[in-house]
Design a protein around this motif. Structure first.
Motif, short mmCIF file in Angstrom:
data_model
loop_
_atom_site.label_atom_id
_atom_site.label_comp_id
_atom_site.label_asym_id
_atom_site.label_seq_id
_atom_site.Cartn_x
_atom_site.Cartn_y
_atom_site.Cartn_z
N GLN A 106 6.41 0.10 -9.67
CA GLN A 106 5.89 -0.75 -8.60
C GLN A 106 6.41 -0.32 -7.23
O GLN A 106 5.71 -0.46 -6.22
N ASP A 156 4.31 2.56 -6.10
CA ASP A 156 3.05 2.04 -5.58
C ASP A 156 3.22 1.53 -4.15
O ASP A 156 2.37 1.75 -3.28
N LEU A 157 4.33 0.84 -3.91
CA LEU A 157 4.60 0.31 -2.57
C LEU A 157 4.71 1.45 -1.56
O LEU A 157 4.14 1.38 -0.46
N ALA A 188 3.44 4.47 -1.77
CA ALA A 188 2.13 5.09 -1.58
C ALA A 188 1.24 4.23 -0.70
O ALA A 188 0.53 4.75 0.18
N ASP A 189 1.25 2.92 -0.92
CA ASP A 189 0.41 2.02 -0.13
C ASP A 189 0.78 2.04 1.35
O ASP A 189 -0.06 1.76 2.20
N ASN A 190 2.04 2.33 1.63
CA ASN A 190 2.49 2.33 3.02
C ASN A 190 2.55 3.72 3.63
O ASN A 190 3.03 3.89 4.75
N ARG A 222 5.04 9.20 1.89
CA ARG A 222 4.81 10.24 0.89
C ARG A 222 6.08 11.00 0.53
O ARG A 222 6.30 11.34 -0.62
N ARG A 241 0.74 11.22 -4.79
CA ARG A 241 0.88 10.20 -3.74
C ARG A 241 2.27 10.19 -3.11
O ARG A 241 2.42 9.95 -1.93
N THR A 251 2.52 -8.01 -2.36
CA THR A 251 2.70 -6.66 -2.88
C THR A 251 1.80 -5.67 -2.18
O THR A 251 1.66 -4.53 -2.60
N GLY A 252 1.17 -6.09 -1.08
CA GLY A 252 0.28 -5.19 -0.37
C GLY A 252 0.97 -4.50 0.78
O GLY A 252 2.13 -4.12 0.71
N ASP A 253 0.25 -4.36 1.88
CA ASP A 253 0.76 -3.67 3.06
C ASP A 253 1.97 -4.42 3.63
O ASP A 253 1.88 -5.58 4.00
#
Length: 412
Positions: free
Chosen positions: A167, A170-171, A173-175, A178, A205, A391-393
């Motif tokens: 998770q 994922d966080l 990568a979403d932000n 890299r 990612r 859990t998003g941006d």
């Protein structure tokens, strides 16, 4: 919290498992006596709570436990029987954990145990519970090894290190982070979480551009800062993933900021504590952390828990209140669904694939005893306070929640 959505077939399977278990043990065996007494229709249902009570005097864990018990008992108890908690202090040591575990296992009135905090204590204690036919549910220990020993009575209601690592990738990568440099404390917990993060960063990612460790006493920080600066200058560093535990983790953050490392810092749920803010000396601003609960989580289950807790205690619950409360509720739901408090029957129900209602929504357990269908929440430190971000941006800003002065470090 509503009743568990567990099937009738699960209850039948649970009772069959109970009958087979009793037939396999001698009549004077503590596990047999426990199963027989648990199947009775009267008397208290005793749940042991194994925890380093003297060492961890802060946090709202006990309040969450007590509130859940009082709610369940006010509604008639479990199968018409009241729940009673019995505490055992493991002193955060392997030997202490074994002593507590053996005491609970030798007491046929104890039907389940909630605990322990630290994985290095929980793993050997779990062996004792398993031999004693006693169900154990930990709301804190994250080491993957715990549920990979073939035990049938051992469960955890939190994510393991591998899940947290996934998770957190994922966080990142979403932000758009890299290129990530991994920093970890040189302990089983730190190494495990760092390795889990690296293992999850296998696609295009996120690229782990470096890895460095520091001592559990906070030593080695100068060399660590140099490693990150050299990597930044040679390859670039978009963010730093920190697999550590306060207060030393706060010293790491302070050293990075003093050393000119300005990249975002993020880490697992062990950082979700006021001790991180205090030990970082003001440099924790902008640090992102994972957590099992945040009082501003808008989900109905979370808000219902918050409102009930505030009505009772006059303050918002922390993540430890949530863990304790949820553990009691999960056990109560599973006992009701099994139609018995016998550990074997309850364990069979939990492994059947049904869902229980937690404070962040429904979830279940897999065949190993690991939690499934549960997500972490995330927060960022702004102005010395944890702000909820889902859990998003994580670049957005939401309602500020003051850091409660009685938060406690997470388990490992």
């Amino acid at each position: 919290m509503r009743t568990a959505r567990l099937s009738t077939s699960a209850s039948a399977a649970a009772l069959l498992a109970l009958a087979l278990f009793i037939s396999a043990c001698g009549p004077d065996d503590p596990a047999t006596l426990r199963a027989e007494r648990a199947a009775q229709a009267e008397g208290d249902l005793v749940i042991g709570v194994a925890w380093p009570w003297e060492a961890r005097t802060v946090g709202l864990y006990a309040e969450g436990l007590d509130m859940a018990v009082e709610e369940v008992n006010a509604d008639g108890g479990v199968l018409g029987r009241p729940i009673r908690l019995v505490r055992g202090d493991d002193g955060e040591s392997v030997d202490g954990g074994r002593l507590v575990a053996q005491r609970f296992a030798d007491d046929p009135d104890v039907v389940a145990v909630i605990g322990h905090l630290n994985s290095h204590v929980t793993i050997p204690a779990a062996d004792i519970y398993e031999r004693g036919g006693l169900l154990m549910l930990t709301p804190a220990s994250t080491a993957p090894e715990l549920t990979r020993r073939g035990h049938r009575h051992v469960f955890r209601s939190v994510h393991d290190d591998e899940d947290v690592g996934r998770q957190m990738v994922d966080l990142a990568a979403d932000n758009g982070w890299r290129r990530v440099f991994v920093v970890y404390v040189r302990t089983a917990y730190g190494e495990g979480l760092a390795t889990a993060f690296e293992g999850a960063a296998t696609d295009s990612r996120v690229d782990v551009v470096g890895r460095a460790a520091y001592g559990s006493d906070g030593s080695g920080l100068d060399a660590l800062v140099d490693d990150i600066r050299q990597t930044r200058d040679a390859r670039g560093v978009d963010a730093v993933f920190l697999a550590g535990v306060p207060p030393e983790a706060g010293s790491v953050i302070a050293a990075l900021r003093r050393g000119g490392v300005g990249a975002p810092i993020f880490g697992g749920d062990a950082l979700d504590t006021v001790e991180l803010v205090e030990s970082a000396g003001g440099t924790a601003e902008g640090v992102y952390v994972a957590s099992v609960f945040h009082p501003d989580d808008p989900r109905p289950e979370s808000q219902a828990f918050r409102q009930a807790f505030e009505a009772r205690y006059g303050e918002a619950p922390d993540s430890w209140a949530a863990r304790g409360y949820e553990a009691v509720r999960v056990l109560a739901q599973a006992m009701e669904a099994a139609g018995s408090a016998a550990p074997g029957a309850v364990a069979a129900v939990l492994r059947d694939g049904g869902q229980v209602r937690g404070i962040t929504g429904p979830f279940g357990f897999d065949d190993k005893g690991d939690v499934v269908g549960k997500r972490l929440v995330t927060a960022v430190i702004r102005g010395g306070a944890f702000q909820y971000h889902g859990t998003g941006d994580m670049a957005s800003t939401r309602v500020e929640v003051p850091v409660h002065p009685t938060s406690t470090p997470a388990g490992d």
